[in-house]
Design an enzyme around this catalytic site. Structure first.
Site, mmCIF file in Angstrom:
data_model
loop_
_atom_site.group_PDB
_atom_site.id
_atom_site.type_symbol
_atom_site.label_atom_id
_atom_site.label_comp_id
_atom_site.label_asym_id
_atom_site.label_seq_id
_atom_site.Cartn_x
_atom_site.Cartn_y
_atom_site.Cartn_z
ATOM 1 N N GLN A 10 0.831 -1.215 0.000
ATOM 2 C CA GLN A 10 0.000 0.000 0.000
ATOM 3 C C GLN A 10 0.862 1.261 0.000
ATOM 4 O O GLN A 10 0.639 2.166 -0.801
ATOM 5 C CB GLN A 10 -0.905 0.007 1.249
ATOM 6 C CG GLN A 10 -1.835 1.229 1.303
ATOM 7 C CD GLN A 10 -2.483 1.483 2.652
ATOM 8 O OE1 GLN A 10 -2.079 0.926 3.678
ATOM 9 N NE2 GLN A 10 -3.479 2.350 2.674
ATOM 10 N N ILE A 33 8.542 -9.485 -2.893
ATOM 11 C CA ILE A 33 8.713 -10.942 -2.844
ATOM 12 C C ILE A 33 7.982 -11.625 -4.002
ATOM 13 O O ILE A 33 8.269 -12.762 -4.343
ATOM 14 C CB ILE A 33 8.191 -11.493 -1.494
ATOM 15 C CG1 ILE A 33 8.510 -12.985 -1.327
ATOM 16 C CG2 ILE A 33 6.684 -11.312 -1.358
ATOM 17 C CD1 ILE A 33 9.774 -13.274 -0.605
ATOM 18 N N TYR A 140 2.633 -7.237 15.849
ATOM 19 C CA TYR A 140 3.056 -6.161 14.935
ATOM 20 C C TYR A 140 3.581 -4.966 15.736
ATOM 21 O O TYR A 140 4.658 -4.441 15.478
ATOM 22 C CB TYR A 140 1.848 -5.749 14.093
ATOM 23 C CG TYR A 140 2.026 -4.534 13.228
ATOM 24 C CD1 TYR A 140 1.388 -3.338 13.569
ATOM 25 C CD2 TYR A 140 2.786 -4.571 12.072
ATOM 26 C CE1 TYR A 140 1.521 -2.212 12.762
ATOM 27 C CE2 TYR A 140 2.914 -3.450 11.261
ATOM 28 C CZ TYR A 140 2.278 -2.281 11.616
ATOM 29 O OH TYR A 140 2.406 -1.168 10.822
HETATM 30 C C1 VAH Z 1 -2.414 -1.638 10.575
HETATM 31 N N1 VAH Z 1 -2.374 -0.001 8.764
HETATM 32 O O1 VAH Z 1 -3.596 -1.459 10.630
HETATM 33 C C2 VAH Z 1 -1.574 -0.601 9.824
HETATM 34 C C3 VAH Z 1 -1.101 0.493 10.751
HETATM 35 C C4 VAH Z 1 -1.701 2.051 12.610
HETATM 36 C C5 VAH Z 1 -2.184 0.998 11.691
HETATM 37 O O2 VAH Z 1 0.007 0.106 11.471
HETATM 38 O O3 VAH Z 1 -1.888 -2.576 11.086
#
Ligand code: VAH
Length: 315
Positions: A10, A33, A140
């Site tokens: 994106q 990739i 994440y």
């Molecule tokens: C997500 N678009 O939703 C990413 C971003 C703050 C959100 O890190 O994981």
């Protein structure tokens, strides 16, 4: 020359377009990739590079005489909760490879995206400060928090010129996001055009920090072209545009498309969104390298509905 790793994604795809426009097609190498964005693959020099393969990255850097790398490959918050170890491996191995190439002087400058996902439910939620409690509860977010610490360490210890921004949710129309929690704010516009209605996977009052892609790209270009001494924070800068709830977003669509309707069916991503800030204080970015955002929610809705309307008409 510039290498973008994750150029089919994106943000990576729009960075590729922008950097090619700024520095010339031949000076920007796009890599990913797989050939997952055919427009990116066909619009200039493209290489298949596995960001987790140090040798592959090094060979691409040497082959094209790269001096700046934008590392945009990552597994985002929602998908990361489904595959925790894959998210850890991809997000961390790729960062170490690029930082080590910089430490070994194969490259001069690195951009690495962090995220408001570094903050957790113990962080102050309104106008979240640059320096505050950070206990991320998603894999994440953990990779972004620890990645920030490593970026700062490589800068302080080895003089690596790595620069980073804590992106909020990003709204764009050119390329779909993949596996994020803020993706509802992109999907809603597509559904508004195709179905005139949207079932939102977050509850109506879930406020999140957001930004239009053009603002995110501007911030990225600005921090990377700032004087090295002006980039005082080497973990990652808070970055903010606007904040809104799904209800407010739906209202802004209804103003331009009265027949649009929304329903709410929160899923597992609600818990992720609830752990994040509602709004961000980006005073350090505004002071250190003159950041300011341009797009309001109303302007974003206008841009999204206009471009997606055209895109679907052609389809
Ligand atoms: C997500 N678009 O939703 C990413 C971003 C703050 C959100 O890190 O994981």
């Amino acid at each position: 020359k510039i290498l973008i790793i994750g150029a089919c994604g994106q943000i990576g795809s729009e960075l590729t377009y922008k950097l090619r426009a700024l520095y010339g097609d031949k000076n920007v190498i796009a890599s990913d990739i797989s050939y997952s964005n055919i427009d990116i693959v066909n619009s200039g020099v493209f290489e298949i590079v596995d960001a987790q393969d140090y040798a592959a990255v090094k060979i691409c850097v040497e082959k094209h005489r790269i001096n700046t790398v934008y590392l945009m490959a990552a597994m985002l918050s929602a998908t990361g909760e489904k595959y925790p170890m894959k998210a850890w491996d991809l997000n961390m191995n790729s960062l170490f490879h690029v930082l080590n190439l910089a430490k070994a002087k194969f490259i001069k400058k690195v951009f690495w995206p962090s995220s408001i996902a570094v903050f957790g439910s113990t962080t102050p939620k309104e106008n979240t400060p640059q320096f505050t409690v950070m206990e991320p509860s998603t894999v994440y977010g953990i990779t972004k928090q620890v990645g920030e610490r490593w970026c700062e360490y490589y800068h302080n210890k080895y003089g690596v010129d790595v620069r980073s921004l804590r992106y909020p949710g990003i709204i764009s129309w050119k390329t779909l996001p993949g596996g994020g929690t803020t993706d509802y704010a992109v999907e809603i516009y597509h559904k508004a055009i195709t179905d005139k209605k949207y079932e939102c996977f977050l509850s109506e009052n879930t406020a999140l920090p957001m930004m239009f892609m053009d603002d995110a790209i501007k911030a990225t270009v600005d921090i990377m072209s700032a004087n090295e001494k002006d980039v005082k924070i080497r973990s990652s800068y808070n970055l903010s545009g606007i904040s809104f709830t799904p209800k407010e977003l739906a209202q802004s669509i209804k103003q331009q498309m009265p027949e649009f309707s929304i329903t709410y069916k929160p899923d597992y991503r609600q818990e992720i969104a609830d752990s994040w800030p509602k709004s961000i204080d980006d005073a350090y970015a505004r002071n250190d390298w003159k950041w300011k955002h341009d797009f309001s929610l109303e302007q974003i809705t206008k841009e999204m509905l206009t471009h997606l309307g055209e895109k679907y008409k052609k389809a």
